[in-house]
Design a protein around this motif. Structure first.
Motif, PDB file in Angstrom:
ATOM      1  N   LEU A 275      25.456  -9.687  68.516  1.00  0.00           N
ATOM      2  CA  LEU A 275      24.028  -9.764  68.813  1.00  0.00           C
ATOM      3  C   LEU A 275      23.747 -10.747  69.954  1.00  0.00           C
ATOM      4  CD1 LEU A 275      21.208  -8.853  68.254  1.00  0.00           C
ATOM      5  CD2 LEU A 275      21.094 -10.427  66.314  1.00  0.00           C
ATOM      6  N   THR A 276      24.460 -11.854  69.979  1.00  0.00           N
ATOM      7  CA  THR A 276      24.293 -12.834  71.063  1.00  0.00           C
ATOM      8  C   THR A 276      24.587 -12.184  72.412  1.00  0.00           C
ATOM      9  OG1 THR A 276      24.900 -14.674  69.600  1.00  0.00           O
ATOM     10  CG2 THR A 276      25.041 -15.078  71.957  1.00  0.00           C
ATOM     11  N   VAL A 277      25.690 -11.463  72.497  1.00  0.00           N
ATOM     12  CA  VAL A 277      26.098 -10.829  73.758  1.00  0.00           C
ATOM     13  C   VAL A 277      25.127  -9.700  74.134  1.00  0.00           C
ATOM     14  CG1 VAL A 277      27.921  -9.430  74.847  1.00  0.00           C
ATOM     15  CG2 VAL A 277      28.519 -11.494  73.563  1.00  0.00           C
ATOM     16  N   ALA A 278      24.700  -8.916  73.143  1.00  0.00           N
ATOM     17  CA  ALA A 278      23.770  -7.810  73.428  1.00  0.00           C
ATOM     18  C   ALA A 278      22.435  -8.323  73.966  1.00  0.00           C
ATOM     19  CB  ALA A 278      23.548  -6.978  72.163  1.00  0.00           C
ATOM     20  N   LEU A 279      21.890  -9.359  73.339  1.00  0.00           N
ATOM     21  CA  LEU A 279      20.615  -9.928  73.799  1.00  0.00           C
ATOM     22  C   LEU A 279      20.776 -10.599  75.162  1.00  0.00           C
ATOM     23  CD1 LEU A 279      19.375 -11.370  70.388  1.00  0.00           C
ATOM     24  CD2 LEU A 279      18.234  -9.574  71.701  1.00  0.00           C
ATOM     25  N   ALA A 280      21.905 -11.280  75.355  1.00  0.00           N
ATOM     26  CA  ALA A 280      22.164 -11.923  76.653  1.00  0.00           C
ATOM     27  C   ALA A 280      22.226 -10.882  77.763  1.00  0.00           C
ATOM     28  CB  ALA A 280      23.468 -12.721  76.595  1.00  0.00           C
ATOM     29  N   ARG A 281      22.881  -9.765  77.480  1.00  0.00           N
ATOM     30  CA  ARG A 281      22.996  -8.705  78.491  1.00  0.00           C
ATOM     31  C   ARG A 281      21.613  -8.183  78.880  1.00  0.00           C
ATOM     32  NH1 ARG A 281      26.609  -5.928  76.065  1.00  0.00           N
ATOM     33  NH2 ARG A 281      28.412  -6.688  77.227  1.00  0.00           N
ATOM     34  N   GLU A 282      20.753  -7.962  77.886  1.00  0.00           N
ATOM     35  CA  GLU A 282      19.393  -7.475  78.163  1.00  0.00           C
ATOM     36  C   GLU A 282      18.604  -8.507  78.982  1.00  0.00           C
ATOM     37  OE1 GLU A 282      18.214  -4.534  77.576  1.00  0.00           O
ATOM     38  OE2 GLU A 282      19.599  -3.695  76.104  1.00  0.00           O
ATOM     39  N   MET A 283      18.696  -9.768  78.608  1.00  0.00           N
ATOM     40  CA  MET A 283      17.965 -10.821  79.323  1.00  0.00           C
ATOM     41  C   MET A 283      18.441 -10.935  80.765  1.00  0.00           C
ATOM     42  SD  MET A 283      17.840 -13.730  76.329  1.00  0.00           S
ATOM     43  CE  MET A 283      16.988 -14.995  77.296  1.00  0.00           C
ATOM     44  N   LEU A 284      19.734 -10.854  80.964  1.00  0.00           N
ATOM     45  CA  LEU A 284      20.298 -10.989  82.309  1.00  0.00           C
ATOM     46  C   LEU A 284      19.938  -9.789  83.184  1.00  0.00           C
ATOM     47  CD1 LEU A 284      23.723 -12.513  81.251  1.00  0.00           C
ATOM     48  CD2 LEU A 284      22.009 -13.663  82.676  1.00  0.00           C
ATOM     49  N   VAL A 285      19.995  -8.593  82.623  1.00  0.00           N
ATOM     50  CA  VAL A 285      19.627  -7.393  83.393  1.00  0.00           C
ATOM     51  C   VAL A 285      18.177  -7.492  83.865  1.00  0.00           C
ATOM     52  CG1 VAL A 285      19.168  -4.912  83.194  1.00  0.00           C
ATOM     53  CG2 VAL A 285      21.352  -5.840  82.407  1.00  0.00           C
ATOM     54  N   LEU A 286      17.279  -7.919  82.975  1.00  0.00           N
ATOM     55  CA  LEU A 286      15.873  -8.069  83.358  1.00  0.00           C
ATOM     56  C   LEU A 286      15.687  -9.113  84.456  1.00  0.00           C
ATOM     57  CD1 LEU A 286      13.954  -7.863  79.936  1.00  0.00           C
ATOM     58  CD2 LEU A 286      14.213  -6.080  81.666  1.00  0.00           C
ATOM     59  N   ALA A 287      16.609 -10.079  84.497  1.00  0.00           N
ATOM     60  CA  ALA A 287      16.542 -11.124  85.531  1.00  0.00           C
ATOM     61  C   ALA A 287      17.342 -10.747  86.780  1.00  0.00           C
ATOM     62  CB  ALA A 287      17.063 -12.443  84.962  1.00  0.00           C
ATOM     63  N   GLY A 288      17.906  -9.520  86.782  1.00  0.00           N
ATOM     64  CA  GLY A 288      18.620  -9.044  87.960  1.00  0.00           C
ATOM     65  C   GLY A 288      20.064  -9.474  88.060  1.00  0.00           C
ATOM     66  N   VAL A 289      20.676  -9.823  86.920  1.00  0.00           N
ATOM     67  CA  VAL A 289      22.074 -10.268  86.910  1.00  0.00           C
ATOM     68  C   VAL A 289      22.893  -9.266  86.104  1.00  0.00           C
ATOM     69  CG1 VAL A 289      23.675 -12.124  86.296  1.00  0.00           C
ATOM     70  CG2 VAL A 289      21.342 -12.677  87.051  1.00  0.00           C
ATOM     71  N   ASP A 290      23.878  -8.656  86.734  1.00  0.00           N
ATOM     72  CA  ASP A 290      24.698  -7.625  86.087  1.00  0.00           C
ATOM     73  C   ASP A 290      26.095  -8.179  85.827  1.00  0.00           C
ATOM     74  OD1 ASP A 290      25.747  -5.310  85.083  1.00  0.00           O
ATOM     75  OD2 ASP A 290      25.848  -4.254  87.001  1.00  0.00           O
ATOM     76  N   VAL A 291      26.332  -8.690  84.612  1.00  0.00           N
ATOM     77  CA  VAL A 291      27.623  -9.282  84.241  1.00  0.00           C
ATOM     78  C   VAL A 291      27.939  -8.915  82.795  1.00  0.00           C
ATOM     79  CG1 VAL A 291      27.466 -11.271  85.813  1.00  0.00           C
ATOM     80  CG2 VAL A 291      26.493 -11.426  83.506  1.00  0.00           C
ATOM     81  N   ASP A 292      29.150  -9.251  82.348  1.00  0.00           N
ATOM     82  CA  ASP A 292      29.501  -9.153  80.937  1.00  0.00           C
ATOM     83  C   ASP A 292      29.373 -10.553  80.343  1.00  0.00           C
ATOM     84  OD1 ASP A 292      30.496  -8.851  78.426  1.00  0.00           O
ATOM     85  OD2 ASP A 292      32.536  -8.329  79.036  1.00  0.00           O
ATOM     86  N   PRO A 293      28.326 -10.820  79.561  1.00  0.00           N
ATOM     87  CA  PRO A 293      28.090 -12.180  79.075  1.00  0.00           C
ATOM     88  C   PRO A 293      29.207 -12.733  78.192  1.00  0.00           C
ATOM     89  CG  PRO A 293      26.192 -10.759  78.663  1.00  0.00           C
ATOM     90  CD  PRO A 293      27.314  -9.877  79.086  1.00  0.00           C
ATOM     91  N   ALA A 294      30.032 -11.845  77.630  1.00  0.00           N
ATOM     92  CA  ALA A 294      31.118 -12.321  76.774  1.00  0.00           C
ATOM     93  C   ALA A 294      32.066 -13.242  77.536  1.00  0.00           C
ATOM     94  CB  ALA A 294      31.885 -11.132  76.193  1.00  0.00           C
ATOM     95  N   GLU A 295      32.133 -13.086  78.858  1.00  0.00           N
ATOM     96  CA  GLU A 295      33.069 -13.896  79.656  1.00  0.00           C
ATOM     97  C   GLU A 295      32.780 -15.382  79.538  1.00  0.00           C
ATOM     98  OE1 GLU A 295      32.999 -12.487  83.666  1.00  0.00           O
ATOM     99  OE2 GLU A 295      33.894 -10.537  83.154  1.00  0.00           O
ATOM    100  N   ASN A 296      31.494 -15.766  79.597  1.00  0.00           N
ATOM    101  CA  ASN A 296      31.179 -17.196  79.568  1.00  0.00           C
ATOM    102  C   ASN A 296      31.179 -17.796  78.165  1.00  0.00           C
ATOM    103  OD1 ASN A 296      31.062 -17.187  82.318  1.00  0.00           O
ATOM    104  ND2 ASN A 296      28.941 -17.869  82.474  1.00  0.00           N
ATOM    105  N   LEU A 297      31.308 -16.943  77.141  1.00  0.00           N
ATOM    106  CA  LEU A 297      31.628 -17.467  75.810  1.00  0.00           C
ATOM    107  C   LEU A 297      33.117 -17.796  75.750  1.00  0.00           C
ATOM    108  CD1 LEU A 297      29.686 -15.204  73.253  1.00  0.00           C
ATOM    109  CD2 LEU A 297      29.137 -17.541  73.945  1.00  0.00           C
TER     110      LEU A 297
END
Length: 426
Positions: A275-297
């Motif tokens: 859930l953390t990664v899924a929500l982070a991905r949505e937040m980042l996409v809305l902010a114009g950042v296309d990454v896999d948030p799992a990397e910084n965990l």
């Protein structure tokens, strides 16, 4: 001062299933905030809305009127885009703690103005206050400085944001109108839009431990809130997520901080990470950042932001967390697979152990709560621990165990936990 409208006429309009005009809505919210509309009159109007509903246009106007009742925040001076998350609340829902530093580790500012727990759902501020020294109250200047330098802030919302909502929220609680979707949606969105974020991701919980027990109602609420956000110019999406079982393995203030740090260290329970990664991905996409948030965990960058964020609010990220004085273990009565664990019952048990409060002014125990040893789909033998109960007051154990009665089931059939993600709207 001569008032433009009469509260009785407005109540009658909604009682008779008619549509309130923009002027009527703006007047009634303003007059209620000023004390011209009496509590019993707003109670009657809230019940009329509960019974007869509102159009999309009425809800949007109602929300904007509540925003306009107070001050708004402005993050336009920041050099970063802002993205925020709101959860409708659940049991073991500590997602804000790892999520805010994770998103901030990619250069997006996360202004999380949070609240305290009430009843069986925990509050983000109560959890963070388990960290020695950490403070919830920041000035607007401190918030802006921390967002610019660190990228994430989790703090108490100022009293000037949507004061109409503060009055109406308390009234709904004592008039049995809490579940009215127009009032839930406008309450959540008035505060979030007043906070001034560029984009917003909503985590709408569904299930026994959630505010919304029924997925169709939850979907209606999510659609309503997404429409409100988009109408106000805030990019908004919603995820429907499962709250039929507790999230993660630790429920309670210090316990949930501990589990959040495990997630930031690259570990933690699979559902919390998902859930953390899924929500982070949505937040980042809305902010114009296309990454896999799992990397910084995995690489520790999110943990670095967490530590900076805690220190900036006078907390010590290395200090030992509070531990309860007493523990008691709930064991399996037979062999089998854990097939059900009612989130609501576990949440009430944790509350009774001292992790939550019945009234806003009640204190909470930092170390109280529940550790889950055997979750859904896991095999146990008779006598194996399923839960550990934590509290500073031994006399609380009995009532907590009463709350758990019938909440945990064992079966002979192997099962696996399903994804916590149910749907996406927006």
């Amino acid at each position: 001062m001569v008032e433009r409208f009469d509260a009785v006429d407005i109540i009658r309009t909604k009682r008779d299933r008619q549509v309130l005009s923009e002027d009527q809505i703006r007047w009634v919210i303003d007059a209620y905030t000023r004390g011209v509309v009496a509590e019993e009159q707003m109670s009657a109007l809230a019940m009329a809305i509960f019974l007869n509903g509102m159009t999309g246009e009425e809800i949007t106007t109602w929300t904007q009127a509540m925003i306009d009742s107070g001050e708004t925040m402005d993050f336009s001076s920041l050099t970063k885009r802002t993205s925020d998350k709101h959860s409708t609340g659940g049991v073991g829902d500590k997602i804000t703690l790892p999520l805010a530093p994770l998103v901030a580790s990619y250069g997006v500012a996360v202004p999380q103005l949070s609240g305290r727990g009430l009843g069986h759902t925990g509050g983000t501020l109560d959890k963070l206050e388990a960290i020695p020294g950490w403070r919830a109250h920041l000035s607007n200047d401190e918030i802006m400085e921390q967002l610019e330098s660190i990228g994430a802030v989790i703090c108490a919302a100022g009293s000037g944001l949507a004061p109409a909502d503060k009055k109406l929220y308390a009234l709904r609680d004592i008039t049995s109108t809490v579940e009215a979707i127009p009032l839930i949606a406008s309450s959540i969105m008035s505060k979030k839009i007043a906070e001034g974020t560029d984009s917003l991701v909503l985590d709408v919980k569904v299930g026994s431990g959630a505010f919304m027990k029924d997925i169709d109602q939850a979907r209606e609420l999510a659609h309503t809130m997404v429409r409100i956000g988009q109408s106000a110019g805030t990019a908004t999406v919603a995820l429907l997520t499962d709250m039929s079982v507790p999230l993660g393995r630790k429920i309670g203030n210090a316990l949930e901080v501990e589990e959040s740090v495990e997630v930031l260290a690259g570990g933690g329970p699979a559902d919390v990470v998902e859930l953390t990664v899924a929500l982070a991905r949505e937040m980042l996409v809305l902010a114009g950042v296309d990454v896999d948030p799992a990397e910084n965990l995995a690489n520790g960058r999110a943990m670095d932001v967490w530590r900076d964020m805690i220190r900036a609010q006078d907390g010590d990220p290395d200090a030992p967390l509070p531990v309860s004085k007493h523990t008691e273990t709930v064991v399996a009565e037979s062999n089998g697979v854990v097939s059900a664990m009612d989130a609501y019952k576990v949440g009430v048990a944790s509350w009774r152990l001292g992790a939550g409060r019945a009234r806003k002014e009640d204190p909470v125990q930092a170390g109280a709560g529940i550790t889950i040893h055997a979750h859904i789909g896991e095999q146990v033998k008779a006598g194996d621990p399923i839960l550990t109960l934590h509290t500073d007051d031994e006399e609380r154990f009995e009532r907590a165990k009463e709350a758990l009665d019938g909440g945990i089931s064992l079966s002979n059939v192997a099962s696996t936990r399903q994804s916590v993600l149910l749907d996406r709207i927006g």
